[in-house]
Structure formats: C-alpha cells, structure tokens
Design an enzyme around this catalytic site. Sequence first.
Site, short mmCIF file in Angstrom:
data_model
loop_
_atom_site.label_atom_id
_atom_site.label_comp_id
_atom_site.label_asym_id
_atom_site.label_seq_id
_atom_site.Cartn_x
_atom_site.Cartn_y
_atom_site.Cartn_z
N ARG A 236 0.85 -1.19 0.00
CA ARG A 236 0.00 0.00 0.00
C ARG A 236 0.88 1.24 0.00
O ARG A 236 1.87 1.31 0.75
CB ARG A 236 -0.92 0.03 1.24
CG ARG A 236 -2.08 -0.94 1.18
CD ARG A 236 -3.13 -0.54 0.12
NE ARG A 236 -4.21 -1.50 0.01
CZ ARG A 236 -4.28 -2.49 -0.88
NH1 ARG A 236 -3.32 -2.66 -1.76
NH2 ARG A 236 -5.33 -3.30 -0.91
N GLU A 265 -3.99 7.30 -5.49
CA GLU A 265 -4.13 6.61 -6.77
C GLU A 265 -5.42 7.03 -7.45
O GLU A 265 -6.45 7.10 -6.78
CB GLU A 265 -4.09 5.09 -6.55
CG GLU A 265 -2.74 4.65 -5.98
CD GLU A 265 -2.67 3.18 -5.60
OE1 GLU A 265 -3.70 2.48 -5.68
OE2 GLU A 265 -1.59 2.73 -5.20
N HIS A 284 -0.54 0.06 -10.07
CA HIS A 284 -1.30 -0.87 -9.19
C HIS A 284 -1.81 -2.08 -10.00
O HIS A 284 -3.01 -2.32 -10.07
CB HIS A 284 -2.47 -0.15 -8.50
CG HIS A 284 -2.87 -0.83 -7.22
ND1 HIS A 284 -3.31 -0.14 -6.11
CD2 HIS A 284 -2.90 -2.15 -6.87
CE1 HIS A 284 -3.61 -0.99 -5.14
NE2 HIS A 284 -3.37 -2.22 -5.58
P1 NAD Z 1 -1.70 -11.36 5.05
O1 NAD Z 1 -2.75 -10.91 6.00
O2 NAD Z 1 -1.62 -12.81 4.69
O3 NAD Z 1 -0.25 -10.90 5.56
C1 NAD Z 1 0.00 -9.68 6.16
C2 NAD Z 1 1.03 -9.92 7.23
O4 NAD Z 1 1.39 -8.66 7.80
C3 NAD Z 1 0.50 -10.79 8.39
O5 NAD Z 1 1.38 -11.87 8.62
C4 NAD Z 1 0.48 -9.84 9.57
O6 NAD Z 1 0.78 -10.47 10.82
C5 NAD Z 1 1.57 -8.86 9.19
N1 NAD Z 1 1.49 -7.61 9.94
C6 NAD Z 1 0.41 -7.01 10.50
N2 NAD Z 1 0.78 -5.89 11.14
C7 NAD Z 1 2.12 -5.78 10.98
C8 NAD Z 1 3.08 -4.83 11.42
N3 NAD Z 1 2.72 -3.78 12.16
N4 NAD Z 1 4.35 -5.03 11.08
C9 NAD Z 1 4.72 -6.11 10.33
N5 NAD Z 1 3.85 -7.04 9.90
C10 NAD Z 1 2.57 -6.87 10.23
O7 NAD Z 1 -1.94 -10.48 3.74
P2 NAD Z 1 -1.40 -10.77 2.27
O8 NAD Z 1 -2.44 -11.50 1.50
O9 NAD Z 1 -0.03 -11.31 2.37
O10 NAD Z 1 -1.36 -9.27 1.68
C11 NAD Z 1 -0.41 -8.32 2.15
C12 NAD Z 1 -0.73 -6.95 1.60
O11 NAD Z 1 -0.55 -6.94 0.19
C13 NAD Z 1 -2.19 -6.52 1.77
O12 NAD Z 1 -2.40 -5.93 3.04
C14 NAD Z 1 -2.38 -5.53 0.67
O13 NAD Z 1 -2.08 -4.24 1.18
C15 NAD Z 1 -1.33 -5.89 -0.35
N6 NAD Z 1 -1.88 -6.31 -1.66
C16 NAD Z 1 -1.52 -5.59 -2.76
C17 NAD Z 1 -1.99 -5.95 -4.01
C18 NAD Z 1 -1.60 -5.18 -5.27
O14 NAD Z 1 -2.27 -5.31 -6.31
N7 NAD Z 1 -0.53 -4.39 -5.25
C19 NAD Z 1 -2.86 -7.06 -4.13
C20 NAD Z 1 -3.19 -7.80 -2.98
C21 NAD Z 1 -2.69 -7.42 -1.74
#
Ligand code: NAD
Length: 318
Positions: A236, A265, A284
């Site tokens: 993000r 965005e 994105h």
């Molecule tokens: P997920 O929930 O499986 O993993 C997120 C991880 O972050 C978890 O393990 C959680 O414990 C950890 N976390 C929470 N707070 C934290 C902190 N303060 N410090 C460090 N780690 C922390 O989610 P995911 O499916 O792996 O997705 C991750 C991110 O990817 C989403 O939140 C989203 O923002 C992003 N995303 C982007 C796109 C894109 O098109 N660019 C698409 C999908 C997801």
Amino acid sequence: MKIVILDGYTENPGDLSWEEFEKLGEVMVYDRTPAEKIAERIQDAHAVITNKTPISAEVFDACPSIRYVGVLATGYNVVDVAEAKKRGIIVSNIPAYGTAAVAQMTFALLFEVCHHVGAHSMAVKNGDWSKNADWCFWNYPLIELAGKNMGIIGFGRIGQSVGKIAAAFGMKVFAYDEFRNEEGRKIGEYISLERLFKESDVISLHCPLLPSTQGIINKENIAKMKEGVIIINTSRGPLIIEKDLAEALRSKKVYAAACDVVSTEPILEDNPLLGCYNSILTPHIAWAPKESRQRLMDIAVENTEAFIAGKPVNVVNP
Ligand code: NAD
C-alpha cells in the site's frame, strides 16, 4: 434478488464474464460510478458489489433495501462496516486471490532494478547494439541477487511467497512480522525491524496498511538502512513517506525504489517519486493478471451465493 455492480471495469475490462452473477438474480453492471450517482444506481437493489466505490452511512440511508455488500477486493475500507453492522447488512471481502500474482510482480519489479530489461530492449531496438564496438554492452549496473539479504516486512501469505522465491534465487531471507509462525520459520529468519533495516540489501513491503505501519519507510528508518538499499512496495502506498524516499533516491542512499502502489491513486502529477531517475512505478497492477481476477470473480460469486443461501462466508462485520 437485484444485484448492482457499481465499478466492474478494473475487475472485468472485457476479458471475463459476469454470467455467473447473472445466474443469481437481476444484475446491473456499471464500469464506474461517480459519488453523486451511487444511491441512484443502487435504487432498490438488495446486493451491492463494489471495488473502490465508497458505501457510506448516507448510501445505506438512501437505499434501505440493501442487505448485502460484496467487496471485490481484500481491503474493505471503502465500506462503512460499522454502519452496515448496525443495520444488519452483511459485508464480505475476498481474503486471498492474488498471492502468486503479487509475489511474481514483486520480482518483476526487483528484476527490473537488477537488469533494466525494458530499457535494454529499447536500446537494442533503437540500434545501439548494431552500432556498438563490442559484442555486448549495458547501460546500467547489473545486479546479482544470490547471496544478498532480502528483508520482508509483513510475512503473511504474500510475504512468505516472496520469501520462497527469494530463497530460490539464493538470497538470505529475513522477515519482520508481529505474528510469527512455523511456516514462516521454514522460509526465513524472523528478526527485529531494527535489524531488518540495518542488514537488508532489498526491503520488500507486504504488511497491511495500519496506523502502526503507515509511513514505516520514513527519513528516520531510511537512515538506519544500508547504503544502496533497494526498496520494493507492492502493498500500500501510504506505507512510504514519499518525499523522504525521493530525497534518499536523489542522494543515492537508496539505490532504487520500485512501487506498484502510491499514496494517492491514480498517482498525482506532483508525486515526488515521479521525478526520481531511479524509481520504477507501475499503476497498481500486481493483483491484475487474468488468472487472479478470475479467481476473484469466482470467490465474489461464491460469497453472494452463500449470502443468498443464508450462510454468508468471508464476512468482515460478523
Ligand atoms: P496477510 O494478512 O496474509 O499478511 C500480512 C502480514 O502482515 C501478516 O502476517 C500480519 O501479521 C503482518 N502484519 C500485520 N501488522 C504488521 C506490522 N505492524 N508489522 C509487520 N507485519 C505486520 O496479507 P497478504 O495476502 O499477504 O497481503 C499483504 C498486503 O498486500 C495486503 O495488506 C495488501 O495491502 C497488499 N496487496 C496488494 C496488491 C496489489 O495489487 N498491489 C494485491 C493484494 C494485496
């Protein structure tokens, strides 16, 4: 069941089909819906499907027939879920559909930093190779990843998938996450955030946007990083203070930054990262290969079906 899809274009610009939704009821699909048309288009629909169109308390007030909001994404901050809950409206999301695609894009960005494939191909097509004195040339430093340290912030689904790929390229994988698990320990070494900043050659962001993570890449933390660190953001935009990163890119403290997401965005014309020669910016797209959008569509249909059957799934406001 009347179903209104308010902003279907990014999910299905024409290469997928809404027909599975159409089997569930009377469906109206709009490519995009401006704020002033939201209530008018929902009218007396029972189910509203949105990707980024905001569904606020005012929308719920104006459209009392709404019983269900299906979000076509993982993040559901576009819906006032507390207001929905007060009114007994079920809100569902798509928890995981693009893990492989986002992990792959992370490496597309990193490889671009390491090899500048696009720019080199362009140079060849411009005739630079034909005119070259030697049998090969390169316009940018080329970087080998094997033996380098990959620091992953947020070691969940995507973070761990990135960790596995990094390990396959011979990188040492460091991870910072507030919640550690066995699966993660098999892929990399959990370390403190301070150590991750200090020891990583590449830092890749995969944590959600939360008050605790907003602006995590800032001047103070960049100062702790290695000279010449590479930063990748497919999570993000607001995880990064962009003016701090731009300054570090200009000073070469940060060798390169590759971001698929930015603070606002579509990107604003005065985004400071646009002016940095060593930034790579994509609009994105990490989530958007057809395969992951199809998966997203399938889960969105299953969510709506489950709601209709009275057994809702992936509910975010239970
Ligand atoms: P997920 O929930 O499986 O993993 C997120 C991880 O972050 C978890 O393990 C959680 O414990 C950890 N976390 C929470 N707070 C934290 C902190 N303060 N410090 C460090 N780690 C922390 O989610 P995911 O499916 O792996 O997705 C991750 C991110 O990817 C989403 O939140 C989203 O923002 C992003 N995303 C982007 C796109 C894109 O098109 N660019 C698409 C999908 C997801």
